[in-house]
Scaffold this active site. Structure first.
Site, short mmCIF file in Angstrom:
data_model
loop_
_atom_site.label_atom_id
_atom_site.label_comp_id
_atom_site.label_asym_id
_atom_site.label_seq_id
_atom_site.Cartn_x
_atom_site.Cartn_y
_atom_site.Cartn_z
N GLY A 229 0.11 -1.72 6.70
CA GLY A 229 -0.07 -2.96 7.66
C GLY A 229 -1.55 -3.39 7.32
CB THR B 180 -1.03 0.11 1.13
OG1 THR B 180 -1.90 -0.30 1.38
CG2 THR B 180 -1.34 1.30 1.82
CG ASP C 37 -5.30 1.07 7.44
OD1 ASP C 37 -5.00 -0.34 6.97
OD2 ASP C 37 -4.54 1.78 7.40
N1 ASP Z 1 -3.94 -1.59 5.32
C1 ASP Z 1 -4.49 -2.08 3.95
C2 ASP Z 1 -5.02 -2.66 3.91
O1 ASP Z 1 -5.21 -3.03 5.68
C3 ASP Z 1 -3.08 -2.62 3.27
C4 ASP Z 1 -1.67 -1.65 3.57
O2 ASP Z 1 -1.41 -1.38 4.33
O3 ASP Z 1 -1.07 -3.15 2.72
O4 ASP Z 1 -5.89 -2.60 3.21
#
Ligand code: ASP
Length: 312
Positions: free
Chosen positions: A231, A179, A210
């Site tokens: 994350g 992300t 999030d």
């Molecule tokens: N935080 C993001 C989500 O849960 C995914 C990521 O940060 O890789 O959608």
């Protein structure tokens, strides 16, 4: 009288925190470095923090290395559903979108949201708002890359119930690419934060993480600073990680604030994530409890961007 130094522009950018394998580490680091250059050019030339964050993130959305825009992961029904948000630290205004797949750059749509009466628009309503604001519709399949088709096929062949806490800790095929997110301060002392994601691979249709949620995935307040997270979204949401990190800026420097927030999440719910933090005086920090995080930063005292993994 405020004896603090006049605001110095600074930019911190991340491209995901997970077990980024050696084979993808260079692409992640190169992508983050190029995105910093795009955003830094705006800040250096007296542009706004919001414009810098938006341009940085749009650049990362167009880079198929990352799980945002082109290259987003597929949900378990084989579709892309992207989330993005921008926050303006002047007045705590937020523009956010979720579950969109017909715009090339969700962060552009989030910026339009900033100028609207709402904070968060999802799905078809968000698409109709995009067309009203003059964004060009794209075919959702134009955002899908082969890597993600293979990832979903492998998942469907051997479905595994992955503990999401683990999902950001190990590198097999069904783990996400990064992300993206950024935080910036401009010469006027204005602070902005933003993020964009395809979410987590093989997620349920309609799942929102999030990234578009203020307080969780991002926070920006001119009176304190900004943070952006990446994350395990469900964990980041439960602890309100971005706002937690910014609240520590009252008594701690940016680096300590980043660590305190990650440590709190880890000890309370064993979440796996990374956070970038910027304080209103331009101090920079980041922390993660995943094996790697693609992250870098730039300010006026530096000759070139510093990306995690560069020799110091
Ligand atoms: N935080 C993001 C989500 O849960 C995914 C990521 O940060 O890789 O959608």
């Amino acid at each position: 009288m405020d004896k603090r130094r006049p605001p110095r522009p600074a930019l911190v950018v991340h491209g995901g925190a997970w077990a980024i394998p050696d084979t993808e580490w260079k692409a992640h680091r190169d992508g983050v470095r190029q995105a910093i250059e795009v955003g830094w050019a705006i800040l250096r030339d007296n542009g706004s923090a919001l414009d810098a964050v938006q341009a940085t993130i749009a650049h990362l959305e167009d880079d198929p290395t990352f799980d945002a825009g082109l290259g987003s992961v597929l949900n378990r029904e084989g579709r892309i559903e992207m989330d993005a948000a921008l926050m303006d630290g002047r007045d705590l205004d937020v523009g956010a979108v979720a579950c969109v797949n017909r715009v090339k750059n969700p962060i552009r749509l989030a910026r339009e949201g900033l100028k609207s009466e709402h904070v968060l628009l999802v799905g078809d309503g968000a698409h109709r708002f995009a067309w009203e604001r003059g964004l060009e519709p794209v075919d959702p399949s134009s955002l899908v890359v082969e890597r993600e088709r293979l990832r979903l096929a492998a998942h469907q062949e051997a479905p595994r119930s992955v503990d999401p806490r683990e999902a950001f800790g190990h590198p097999p095929l069904d783990r996400p690419n990064g992300t993206v997110g950024a935080v910036a301060i401009d010469r006027g002392g204005n602070i902005a934060a933003g993020g964009s994601t395809g979410g987590t691979p093989a997620k349920r249709a309609g799942r929102v993480g999030d990234t578009p949620i203020p307080g969780a995935g991002l926070w920006a307040d001119n009176r304190a600073g900004a943070a952006a997270c990446t994350g395990w979204g469900e964990g980041i949401l439960r602890v309100g990680l971005a706002r937690t990190a910014v609240s520590h800026l009252r008594d701690a420097a940016a680096q300590d604030s980043a660590w305190l927030a990650i440590r709190e999440m880890d000890s309370r719910i064993q979440g796996r994530a990374g956070v970038i933090v910027l304080s209103r005086d331009g101090s920079i920090g980041y922390a993660f409890n995943t094996p790697r995080m693609a992250v870098g930063y730039m300010d006026e005292e530096m000759a070139a961007p510093q990306v995690n993994g560069d020799p110091r």
